[in-house]
Scaffold this active site. Structure first.
Site, PDB file in Angstrom:
ATOM      1  N   SER A 121      10.852  90.363  22.406  1.00  0.00           N
ATOM      2  CA  SER A 121       9.879  90.961  23.297  1.00  0.00           C
ATOM      3  C   SER A 121       9.556  90.027  24.467  1.00  0.00           C
ATOM      4  CB  SER A 121       8.626  91.357  22.503  1.00  0.00           C
ATOM      5  OG  SER A 121       7.798  92.222  23.239  1.00  0.00           O
ATOM      6  N   ASP A 175      11.753 102.509  20.599  1.00  0.00           N
ATOM      7  CA  ASP A 175      10.758 101.457  20.804  1.00  0.00           C
ATOM      8  C   ASP A 175       9.590 102.024  21.616  1.00  0.00           C
ATOM      9  OD1 ASP A 175       9.280  99.183  21.564  1.00  0.00           O
ATOM     10  OD2 ASP A 175      11.071  97.924  21.633  1.00  0.00           O
ATOM     11  N   HIS A 209       9.745  98.871  17.760  1.00  0.00           N
ATOM     12  CA  HIS A 209       9.580  97.531  18.329  1.00  0.00           C
ATOM     13  C   HIS A 209       9.609  96.502  17.207  1.00  0.00           C
ATOM     14  CE1 HIS A 209       8.787  94.964  21.713  1.00  0.00           C
ATOM     15  NE2 HIS A 209       7.732  94.419  21.141  1.00  0.00           N
TER      16      HIS A 209
END
Length: 231
Positions: A121, A175, A209
């Site tokens: 991320s 995601d 995610h």
């Protein structure tokens, strides 16, 4: 050099010959990804690999109403798309931190080609930016659920040191945080504009995610190939 805050896992066989540096995401810490060391050290191929999981500082995060959280740079909005609002200087400052961690390993005797940088991320955004900015060529990069918000600045500052360095980019097609389209945009930017020539973009169906066993399995093989690891 000032002390660099990180969770560090020593190589099981000394002296260490390889180093893997992994940057966490927003609100996390180095401990959040330190499981990767245990996971990889089950494989004898990684017996001479040192693991470093840096800790981000605590900063106010705009999209959290300026609440304090661990972060490598500010996030103005959760769309991750508006370059005009991006924390350019904060991102570049943290890319400097990436460089400092790589330099630390070089100073400890690890050759640059035996060092890999990756992240998840926000940490993946750092790994991507570092591929354009690091002043030396390293062994490889990986980006898990990553994005890029500072395209214009990167084009002004980029060098050609890592154009041939392998990049692994994994992204889930469901995601809800860093949208799949943001991953695609990053892939297109770094291959077409920055000029990375050895960029693998892996799509994981149904993944949100996070990571998945399949992604980790493919990442492990990628790391082995980059660092020339054999049992």
């Amino acid at each position: 050099m000032a002390s660099l805050s990180a969770v560090r896992v020593a190589a099981r066989s000394q002296p260490a010959e390889k180093a893997l540096i992994v940057f966490h995401g927003l609100g996390d810490s180095g401990h959040g990804w330190s499981f990767l060391a245990d996971y990889l050290q089950r494989d004898p191929s990684f017996r001479s690999t040192r693991f470093i999981f840096p800790n981000a500082p605590t900063i106010p995060i705009s999209c959290y109403s300026n609440m304090q959280a661990t972060g490598w740079f500010d996030i103005p909005d959760m769309g991750f798309s508006q370059e005009m609002k991006a924390d350019v200087e904060g991102t570049l400052r943290s890319v400097g931190t990436v460089q400092a961690f790589v330099q630390e390993q070089i100073d400890k005797g690890i050759r640059p080609e035996n060092i890999m940088v990756g992240g998840f991320s926000q940490g993946a955004a750092l790994a991507l930016a570092a591929s354009a900015l690091l002043p030396f060529k390293i062994g490889g990069f990986f980006c898990l659920s990553g994005f890029c918000q500072i395209q214009s600045r990167l084009m002004q500052l980029k060098n050609n040191n890592n154009l041939e360095t392998p990049m692994f980019h994994g992204h889930g097609d469901e995601d809800p945080i860093v949208w799949f389209s943001r991953g695609q945009e990053a892939y297109e930017f770094f291959t077409r504009e920055v000029g990375l020539r050895n960029y693998e973009f892996h799509v994981y169906k149904g993944m949100e995610h996070s990571s998945s066993p399949k992604e980790l399995q493919e990442l492990v093989q990628f790391i082995k190939n980059c660092l020339h690891l054999n049992n």
